[in-house]
Design a protein around this motif. Structure first.
Motif, PDB file in Angstrom:
ATOM      1  N   ARG A  66       0.856  -1.186   0.000  1.00  0.00           N
ATOM      2  CA  ARG A  66       0.000   0.000   0.000  1.00  0.00           C
ATOM      3  C   ARG A  66       0.889   1.231   0.000  1.00  0.00           C
ATOM      4  NH1 ARG A  66      -5.465   0.658   1.007  1.00  0.00           N
ATOM      5  NH2 ARG A  66      -5.704  -1.473   1.709  1.00  0.00           N
ATOM      6  N   THR A  67       0.590   2.162  -0.916  1.00  0.00           N
ATOM      7  CA  THR A  67       1.404   3.378  -0.998  1.00  0.00           C
ATOM      8  C   THR A  67       1.059   4.317   0.148  1.00  0.00           C
ATOM      9  OG1 THR A  67      -0.188   4.597  -2.309  1.00  0.00           O
ATOM     10  CG2 THR A  67       1.377   3.228  -3.523  1.00  0.00           C
ATOM     11  N   LYS A  68       1.892   5.337   0.304  1.00  0.00           N
ATOM     12  CA  LYS A  68       1.651   6.315   1.372  1.00  0.00           C
ATOM     13  C   LYS A  68       0.289   6.991   1.188  1.00  0.00           C
ATOM     14  CE  LYS A  68       4.085  10.118   3.599  1.00  0.00           C
ATOM     15  NZ  LYS A  68       5.148  11.112   3.405  1.00  0.00           N
ATOM     16  N   GLY A  69      -0.097   7.176  -0.082  1.00  0.00           N
ATOM     17  CA  GLY A  69      -1.385   7.804  -0.376  1.00  0.00           C
ATOM     18  C   GLY A  69      -2.565   6.867  -0.216  1.00  0.00           C
ATOM     19  N   GLY A  70      -2.301   5.604   0.153  1.00  0.00           N
ATOM     20  CA  GLY A  70      -3.383   4.672   0.421  1.00  0.00           C
ATOM     21  C   GLY A  70      -3.740   3.781  -0.762  1.00  0.00           C
ATOM     22  N   GLN A  71      -3.015   3.931  -1.889  1.00  0.00           N
ATOM     23  CA  GLN A  71      -3.332   3.087  -3.047  1.00  0.00           C
ATOM     24  C   GLN A  71      -2.724   1.699  -2.890  1.00  0.00           C
ATOM     25  OE1 GLN A  71      -1.780   5.850  -6.032  1.00  0.00           O
ATOM     26  NE2 GLN A  71      -3.747   5.678  -7.071  1.00  0.00           N
ATOM     27  N   ARG A  72      -3.447   0.719  -3.380  1.00  0.00           N
ATOM     28  CA  ARG A  72      -2.933  -0.642  -3.319  1.00  0.00           C
ATOM     29  C   ARG A  72      -1.984  -0.890  -4.486  1.00  0.00           C
ATOM     30  NH1 ARG A  72      -5.289  -3.390   0.525  1.00  0.00           N
ATOM     31  NH2 ARG A  72      -4.124  -5.231  -0.073  1.00  0.00           N
ATOM     32  N   ALA A  73      -0.927  -1.661  -4.238  1.00  0.00           N
ATOM     33  CA  ALA A  73       0.006  -2.045  -5.301  1.00  0.00           C
ATOM     34  C   ALA A  73       0.240  -3.542  -5.188  1.00  0.00           C
ATOM     35  CB  ALA A  73       1.325  -1.293  -5.144  1.00  0.00           C
TER      36      ALA A  73
END
Ligand SMILES: Cc1cc2nc3c(=O)[nH]c(=O)nc-3n(C[C@H](O)[C@H](O)[C@H](O)COP(=O)(O)OP(=O)(O)OC[C@H]3O[C@@H](n4cnc5c(N)ncnc54)[C@H](O)[C@@H]3O)c2cc1C
Length: 194
Positions: A66-73
């Motif tokens: 999960r990125t710092k901005g909350g997006q899943r990767a």
């Protein structure tokens, strides 16, 4: 003491100690392993937290993050290498549902204490290469156990770590900062130090 730096000649460029060297001469993972990986075509997710290793039929096949901005990767790959440090690597593996007799066990810590001494002559402990000298003369104090002495950094900023008894005593210590030397003591087994 061997130091992991390039282009940091003592007294010329790196005469004033600091944790982060001014000219980025420390050969950190970002400057060595990760730079090599980038040259070989690796892509990076920065400020992204690995949440779990994906496992299929007993093999690691990728990582969910999960990125710092909350997006899943999500990354699919043939091999997964976890390097989250001694605490977070087992935590990631356990979060991923992986179990064996070693995950989350065998953590070893090496305690470090620091002693400072006030000398008659001026030493200016904020100058010079930090952690440049050590002694392992007392490495075998008791069987395989002993202590290693290492010079430590001691700067005006670091003086916040000086013991506090009262304002007068603190002032006493700070006034003597130019004549103060710090020494770190690494307690370890000879096996760990080898
Ligand atoms: C105060 C101090 C002084 C030290 N002094 C020395 C020294 O003088 N000489 C020496 O050789 N060693 C020293 N060490 C030890 C040395 O720093 C460590 O042994 C070394 O950094 C370990 O490297 P590592 O890559 O395994 O883990 P780390 O350097 O801890 O790197 C782990 C990385 O993983 C990241 N991470 C954690 N969880 C996740 C996650 N879920 N997803 C994505 N990323 C994650 C962390 O943010 C971190 O960047 C010192 C350590 C400390 C704390």
């Amino acid at each position: 003491m061997p130091r992991n730096v390039v282009g940091c000649e003592q007294g010329k460029i790196c005469g004033l100690l600091r944790i982060r060297l001014r000219n980025w001469s420390k050969q950190s993972a970002a400057k060595t392993w990760l730079a090599d990986a980038q040259d070989a075509g690796a892509r990076f997710y920065v400020e992204t937290r690995a949440e779990r290793v994906l496992v299929q039929a007993g093999s690691a096949v990728g990582v969910e993050a999960r990125t710092k901005g909350g997006q899943r990767a999500s990354v699919r790959c043939q091999n997964v290498v976890t390097a989250c440090g001694a605490i977070h690597t087992p935590a990631l593996l356990l979060r991923s549902g992986l179990r064996n007799e070693h995950i989350g066990r065998h953590l070893h810590l090496h305690p470090v204490s620091n002693v400072t001494g006030i000398f008659p002559e001026e030493i200016r402990p904020w100058e010079g290469t930090m952690q440049a000298v050590y002694s392992d003369q007392l490495r075998f104090l008791s069987g395989n156990y002993g202590v290693k002495f290492e010079t430590t950094r001691f700067s005006r900023q670091r003086s916040g770590g000086a013991p506090w008894r009262d304002a007068q005593h603190y002032r006493f210590l700070l006034e003597r900062l130019p004549r103060t030397v710090g020494s770190g003591h690494w307690c370890e087994t000879a096996k760990a130090a080898a």
